[in-house]
Write a protein that holds these residues in place. Structure first.
Motif, PDB file in Angstrom:
ATOM      1  N   PRO A 104      55.905  59.668   9.907  1.00 44.05           N
ATOM      2  CA  PRO A 104      54.669  59.447   9.165  1.00 44.05           C
ATOM      3  C   PRO A 104      54.116  60.758   8.622  1.00 44.05           C
ATOM      4  O   PRO A 104      54.234  61.809   9.240  1.00 44.05           O
ATOM      5  CB  PRO A 104      53.724  58.836  10.207  1.00 44.05           C
ATOM      6  N   SER A 105      53.504  60.695   7.468  1.00 44.43           N
ATOM      7  CA  SER A 105      52.959  61.877   6.816  1.00 44.43           C
ATOM      8  C   SER A 105      51.651  62.282   7.474  1.00 44.43           C
ATOM      9  O   SER A 105      50.858  61.441   7.895  1.00 44.43           O
ATOM     10  CB  SER A 105      52.709  61.594   5.334  1.00 44.43           C
ATOM     11  N   LYS A 106      51.417  63.593   7.540  1.00 46.09           N
ATOM     12  CA  LYS A 106      50.142  64.041   8.088  1.00 46.09           C
ATOM     13  C   LYS A 106      49.068  64.077   7.009  1.00 46.09           C
ATOM     14  O   LYS A 106      47.925  64.390   7.292  1.00 46.09           O
ATOM     15  CB  LYS A 106      50.286  65.391   8.777  1.00 46.09           C
ATOM     16  N   TYR A 107      49.437  63.759   5.774  1.00 41.82           N
ATOM     17  CA  TYR A 107      48.488  63.739   4.661  1.00 41.82           C
ATOM     18  C   TYR A 107      48.311  62.307   4.176  1.00 41.82           C
ATOM     19  O   TYR A 107      49.280  61.591   3.946  1.00 41.82           O
ATOM     20  CB  TYR A 107      48.994  64.598   3.498  1.00 41.82           C
ATOM     21  N   SER A 108      47.063  61.906   3.992  1.00 41.10           N
ATOM     22  CA  SER A 108      46.792  60.549   3.526  1.00 41.10           C
ATOM     23  C   SER A 108      47.100  60.452   2.025  1.00 41.10           C
ATOM     24  O   SER A 108      47.107  61.460   1.312  1.00 41.10           O
ATOM     25  CB  SER A 108      45.322  60.207   3.757  1.00 41.10           C
ATOM     26  N   PRO A 109      47.342  59.243   1.540  1.00 38.40           N
ATOM     27  CA  PRO A 109      47.572  59.071   0.098  1.00 38.40           C
ATOM     28  C   PRO A 109      46.389  59.557  -0.743  1.00 38.40           C
ATOM     29  O   PRO A 109      46.583  60.107  -1.831  1.00 38.40           O
ATOM     30  CB  PRO A 109      47.763  57.558  -0.055  1.00 38.40           C
ATOM     31  N   GLU A 110      45.171  59.387  -0.230  1.00 39.55           N
ATOM     32  CA  GLU A 110      43.993  59.846  -0.963  1.00 39.55           C
ATOM     33  C   GLU A 110      44.001  61.365  -1.087  1.00 39.55           C
ATOM     34  O   GLU A 110      43.672  61.917  -2.147  1.00 39.55           O
ATOM     35  CB  GLU A 110      42.701  59.392  -0.275  1.00 39.55           C
ATOM     36  N   PHE A 111      44.380  62.061  -0.007  1.00 37.68           N
ATOM     37  CA  PHE A 111      44.448  63.519  -0.040  1.00 37.68           C
ATOM     38  C   PHE A 111      45.490  63.974  -1.046  1.00 37.68           C
ATOM     39  O   PHE A 111      45.264  64.913  -1.811  1.00 37.68           O
ATOM     40  CB  PHE A 111      44.773  64.074   1.357  1.00 37.68           C
ATOM     41  N   ARG A 112      46.634  63.300  -1.058  1.00 35.25           N
ATOM     42  CA  ARG A 112      47.685  63.648  -2.015  1.00 35.25           C
ATOM     43  C   ARG A 112      47.191  63.522  -3.446  1.00 35.25           C
ATOM     44  O   ARG A 112      47.393  64.417  -4.273  1.00 35.25           O
ATOM     45  CB  ARG A 112      48.898  62.734  -1.833  1.00 35.25           C
ATOM     46  N   GLU A 113      46.546  62.394  -3.744  1.00 36.25           N
ATOM     47  CA  GLU A 113      46.042  62.172  -5.102  1.00 36.25           C
ATOM     48  C   GLU A 113      45.028  63.232  -5.499  1.00 36.25           C
ATOM     49  O   GLU A 113      45.056  63.749  -6.621  1.00 36.25           O
ATOM     50  CB  GLU A 113      45.409  60.780  -5.202  1.00 36.25           C
ATOM     51  N   GLN A 114      44.133  63.575  -4.579  1.00 37.51           N
ATOM     52  CA  GLN A 114      43.112  64.570  -4.872  1.00 37.51           C
ATOM     53  C   GLN A 114      43.722  65.956  -5.059  1.00 37.51           C
ATOM     54  O   GLN A 114      43.290  66.717  -5.932  1.00 37.51           O
ATOM     55  CB  GLN A 114      42.061  64.592  -3.771  1.00 37.51           C
ATOM     56  N   ALA A 115      44.729  66.284  -4.272  1.00 40.92           N
ATOM     57  CA  ALA A 115      45.384  67.587  -4.390  1.00 40.92           C
ATOM     58  C   ALA A 115      46.094  67.702  -5.737  1.00 40.92           C
ATOM     59  O   ALA A 115      45.993  68.730  -6.420  1.00 40.92           O
ATOM     60  CB  ALA A 115      46.365  67.784  -3.243  1.00 40.92           C
ATOM     61  N   VAL A 116      46.794  66.651  -6.141  1.00 40.12           N
ATOM     62  CA  VAL A 116      47.482  66.654  -7.436  1.00 40.12           C
ATOM     63  C   VAL A 116      46.463  66.740  -8.563  1.00 40.12           C
ATOM     64  O   VAL A 116      46.650  67.477  -9.538  1.00 40.12           O
ATOM     65  CB  VAL A 116      48.382  65.407  -7.584  1.00 40.12           C
ATOM     66  N   GLU A 117      45.370  66.029  -8.430  1.00 38.18           N
ATOM     67  CA  GLU A 117      44.324  66.065  -9.454  1.00 38.18           C
ATOM     68  C   GLU A 117      43.724  67.464  -9.563  1.00 38.18           C
ATOM     69  O   GLU A 117      43.390  67.910 -10.663  1.00 38.18           O
ATOM     70  CB  GLU A 117      43.229  65.035  -9.134  1.00 38.18           C
ATOM     71  N   LEU A 118      43.591  68.175  -8.452  1.00 36.19           N
ATOM     72  CA  LEU A 118      43.096  69.555  -8.496  1.00 36.19           C
ATOM     73  C   LEU A 118      44.009  70.442  -9.329  1.00 36.19           C
ATOM     74  O   LEU A 118      43.538  71.258 -10.125  1.00 36.19           O
ATOM     75  CB  LEU A 118      42.992  70.125  -7.080  1.00 36.19           C
ATOM     76  N   VAL A 119      45.311  70.273  -9.158  1.00 37.39           N
ATOM     77  CA  VAL A 119      46.263  71.073  -9.937  1.00 37.39           C
ATOM     78  C   VAL A 119      46.131  70.733 -11.414  1.00 37.39           C
ATOM     79  O   VAL A 119      46.088  71.632 -12.265  1.00 37.39           O
ATOM     80  CB  VAL A 119      47.720  70.842  -9.444  1.00 37.39           C
ATOM     81  N   ARG A 120      46.048  69.458 -11.725  1.00 38.19           N
ATOM     82  CA  ARG A 120      45.979  69.032 -13.124  1.00 38.19           C
ATOM     83  C   ARG A 120      44.664  69.433 -13.773  1.00 38.19           C
ATOM     84  O   ARG A 120      44.639  69.879 -14.920  1.00 38.19           O
ATOM     85  CB  ARG A 120      46.168  67.517 -13.214  1.00 38.19           C
ATOM     86  N   ALA A 121      43.541  69.290 -13.058  1.00 41.26           N
ATOM     87  CA  ALA A 121      42.226  69.481 -13.661  1.00 41.26           C
ATOM     88  C   ALA A 121      41.794  70.944 -13.725  1.00 41.26           C
ATOM     89  O   ALA A 121      41.106  71.339 -14.675  1.00 41.26           O
ATOM     90  CB  ALA A 121      41.184  68.677 -12.886  1.00 41.26           C
TER      91      ALA A 121
END
Length: 95
Positions: free
Chosen positions: A4-21
């Motif tokens: 199991p991942s130690k990162y939630s799907p919400e955290f992943r989405e927010q992290a990717v959005e930080l890179v993009r934004a």
């Protein structure tokens, strides 16, 4: 399945959005989030693939659905090869 991942799907989405934004590099955002930059880079690459954006070489990477289909087809191909080999051996005994 894997561990199991130690990162939630919400955290992943927010992290990717930080890179993009923000326009920051993956390494900068990863450092800010105190995580491995390779992990974040993989998430960003997968997000770009799902959005249909070409990679640095100009090629379109596989989407998650395409990767799943490729895995299924490779598995089916291996099964069919095994079945063909079995039939060849059985045909040799019938001669």
């Amino acid at each position: 399945m894997g561990r199991p991942s130690k990162y939630s799907p919400e955290f992943r989405e927010q992290a990717v959005e930080l890179v993009r934004a923000t326009g920051k590099t993956v390494a900068e955002v990863a450092r800010d989030l105190q995580m491995n930059d390779t992990t974040l880079g993989n998430w960003v690459r997968a997000d770009r693939a799902d959005r249909g954006e070409p990679d640095s070489g100009g090629l379109l990477p596989l989407t998650a659905e395409e990767r799943a289909e490729l895995t299924r087809l490779r598995r089916e191909n291996a099964r069919l090869r095994n079945e063909r080999e079995i039939l060849k051996k059985a045909a040799a005994f019938n001669v």
